[in-house]
Motif scaffolding. Structure first.
Motif, short mmCIF file in Angstrom:
data_model
loop_
_atom_site.label_atom_id
_atom_site.label_comp_id
_atom_site.label_asym_id
_atom_site.label_seq_id
_atom_site.Cartn_x
_atom_site.Cartn_y
_atom_site.Cartn_z
N TYR A 248 -7.37 2.09 -0.77
CA TYR A 248 -7.28 2.44 -2.19
C TYR A 248 -8.56 3.06 -2.74
O TYR A 248 -8.54 3.75 -3.76
N MET B 188 0.83 -1.21 0.00
CA MET B 188 0.00 0.00 0.00
C MET B 188 0.86 1.26 0.00
O MET B 188 0.45 2.30 -0.48
N GLY C 55 -3.10 -0.40 -4.88
CA GLY C 55 -3.68 -0.50 -3.54
C GLY C 55 -4.66 -1.65 -3.44
O GLY C 55 -4.65 -2.39 -2.45
N TRP C 56 -5.50 -1.80 -4.47
CA TRP C 56 -6.43 -2.94 -4.47
C TRP C 56 -5.68 -4.26 -4.52
O TRP C 56 -6.02 -5.21 -3.82
N ALA D 198 -4.53 3.36 -7.32
CA ALA D 198 -5.73 2.67 -6.85
C ALA D 198 -5.65 1.18 -7.18
O ALA D 198 -6.02 0.33 -6.35
N ALA E 119 1.73 2.30 -3.53
CA ALA E 119 0.56 2.91 -4.12
C ALA E 119 0.36 4.33 -3.59
O ALA E 119 0.01 5.25 -4.33
#
Length: 211
Positions: free
Chosen positions: A106, A1, A196-197, A193, A4
């Motif tokens: 995210y 994360m 992050g996902w 995003a 990201a």
């Protein structure tokens, strides 16, 4: 994360280029102008590509009844757009920082991208509406009153994107440096995003911890 989140911080910062570089460029070329006339659309006003381009464009437009190009203080957009861009940059960086420290996920990155996309579409709609009014609301007492073969008055709306032939002028409208920086920044936030996902979905490998 965290990777990201770093992208989420960098992406909005690229929008700062809009304060320096033009958002859009419109060029007018004709046989009598070996060097085409041009205008750069900035978020805070319209500037000529060449020193006398705005003056020359206004002179040409006078003959067919088009208004002079607006000054910086004659359109509310030129005072509002810089504020909106500044707010979106600050919001994006804040979301990125909160993501870095694990305070948001995210979905906030994606939310910023969607909000910026909506604002961008609204801005393009407003820009196109201005060009429609600029090219069709003509002075009835103009020196030259040109009509189509069917007798309807000729209009002179520049294209929102691409090329069009108007009288003996080739008019080309394209994104400029500021727009490409904005697109790149928004793309980074979309990648952020996705990363992050990818790193938070069930079964994802944990991020390496850097000492």
């Amino acid at each position: 994360m965290k990777k990201a989140s770093v992208l989420m911080i960098l992406g909005p910062l690229l929008l700062l280029g809009l304060y320096v570089f033009p958002l859009w460029n419109i060029m007018l070329g004709a046989p009598q102008y070996p060097d085409p006339l041009g205008m750069n659309i900035h978020i805070d006003g319209i500037r000529g590509v060449g020193e006398f381009d705005i003056q020359n464009i206004d002179g040409l437009n006078h003959y067919i009844g088009m208004r002079t190009l607006p000054k910086d203080d004659e359109m509310w957009e030129f005072s509002t757009f810089p504020l909106i861009i500044g707010a979106m940059v600050a919001l994006g960086v804040l979301i990125g920082l909160l993501g870095y420290f694990g305070k948001v996920n995210y979905k906030w990155f994606l939310g910023w991208f969607i909000l910026m996309s909506v604002l961008g579409v609204l801005g393009m709609y407003d820009f196109n509406a201005w060009m429609v009014d600029y090219g069709t609301n003509l002075d009835p007492n103009a020196i030259m009153k040109l009509t189509h073969p069917d007798g309807t008055p000729m209009t002179y709306k520049p294209p929102l994107l691409g090329h069009v032939k108007m009288l003996n002028f080739d008019v080309t409208s394209l994104p400029a440096t500021g727009a490409w920086m904005m697109f790149a920044g928004m793309t980074l936030t979309l990648v952020a995003a996705w990363l992050g996902w990818k790193t938070t979905r069930p079964g994802a490998a944990p991020e390496a911890v850097v000492a």
